[in-house]
Write a protein that holds these residues in place. Sequence first.
Motif, PDB file in Angstrom:
ATOM      1  N   VAL A  45       0.863  -1.184   0.000  1.00  0.00           N
ATOM      2  CA  VAL A  45       0.000   0.000   0.000  1.00  0.00           C
ATOM      3  C   VAL A  45       0.894   1.228   0.000  1.00  0.00           C
ATOM      4  O   VAL A  45       1.720   1.405   0.884  1.00  0.00           O
TER       5      VAL A  45
ATOM      6  N   ASP B 207      -3.158   5.642  -2.722  1.00  0.00           N
ATOM      7  CA  ASP B 207      -3.911   4.612  -2.019  1.00  0.00           C
ATOM      8  C   ASP B 207      -3.729   4.765  -0.511  1.00  0.00           C
ATOM      9  O   ASP B 207      -4.688   4.736   0.260  1.00  0.00           O
ATOM     10  N   ARG B 208      -2.507   4.967  -0.075  1.00  0.00           N
ATOM     11  CA  ARG B 208      -2.210   5.113   1.349  1.00  0.00           C
ATOM     12  C   ARG B 208      -2.825   6.399   1.904  1.00  0.00           C
ATOM     13  O   ARG B 208      -3.422   6.408   2.982  1.00  0.00           O
TER      14      ARG B 208
ATOM     15  N   ARG C  42      -6.571   5.984   2.276  1.00  0.00           N
ATOM     16  CA  ARG C  42      -6.905   5.119   3.410  1.00  0.00           C
ATOM     17  C   ARG C  42      -6.768   5.876   4.727  1.00  0.00           C
ATOM     18  O   ARG C  42      -7.608   5.732   5.616  1.00  0.00           O
ATOM     19  N   LEU C  43      -5.718   6.667   4.858  1.00  0.00           N
ATOM     20  CA  LEU C  43      -5.499   7.409   6.098  1.00  0.00           C
ATOM     21  C   LEU C  43      -6.576   8.473   6.316  1.00  0.00           C
ATOM     22  O   LEU C  43      -7.113   8.613   7.415  1.00  0.00           O
TER      23      LEU C  43
ATOM     24  N   GLY D 294      -3.298   1.677   6.194  1.00  0.00           N
ATOM     25  CA  GLY D 294      -2.575   2.861   5.737  1.00  0.00           C
ATOM     26  C   GLY D 294      -1.289   3.090   6.506  1.00  0.00           C
ATOM     27  O   GLY D 294      -0.264   3.465   5.940  1.00  0.00           O
TER      28      GLY D 294
ATOM     29  N   GLN E  99       1.078  -0.057   5.805  1.00  0.00           N
ATOM     30  CA  GLN E  99       1.293  -0.219   4.370  1.00  0.00           C
ATOM     31  C   GLN E  99       1.185  -1.680   3.933  1.00  0.00           C
ATOM     32  O   GLN E  99       1.788  -2.084   2.941  1.00  0.00           O
TER      33      GLN E  99
ATOM     34  N   CYS F 170      -1.816  -4.728   3.258  1.00  0.00           N
ATOM     35  CA  CYS F 170      -3.230  -5.031   3.158  1.00  0.00           C
ATOM     36  C   CYS F 170      -3.400  -6.461   2.663  1.00  0.00           C
ATOM     37  O   CYS F 170      -2.918  -6.813   1.582  1.00  0.00           O
TER      38      CYS F 170
END
Length: 93
Positions: free
Chosen positions: A5, A9-10, A13-14, A58, A61, A63
Amino acid sequence: MEKNVGGYDRIARLVVGLLLVIVGAAAVAGLFTIATGTLGLVLAGGALVVGAVLLTTGLTQKCLLNDVIGMDTYRGKSKMDAETPDENAGRPS
């Protein structure tokens, strides 16, 4: 498990994870209602759980779902690059 991740994307997610945790916690605490009765508690609990999972993936990193479907958004040094020796290492200059 390797990191999979990264990038946007990260960040997504955060941000989304943090928002869901805040909204879910506020709804459980009774600061506002998502829905009335049991449905509201279920939705608030669901928001808390999904937000916590997104925050965890997130931050770490890593998933499991990305690993299962073969998706990798992490741009770090890959495993193949780390194991492959330099082609010019044994050649004289």
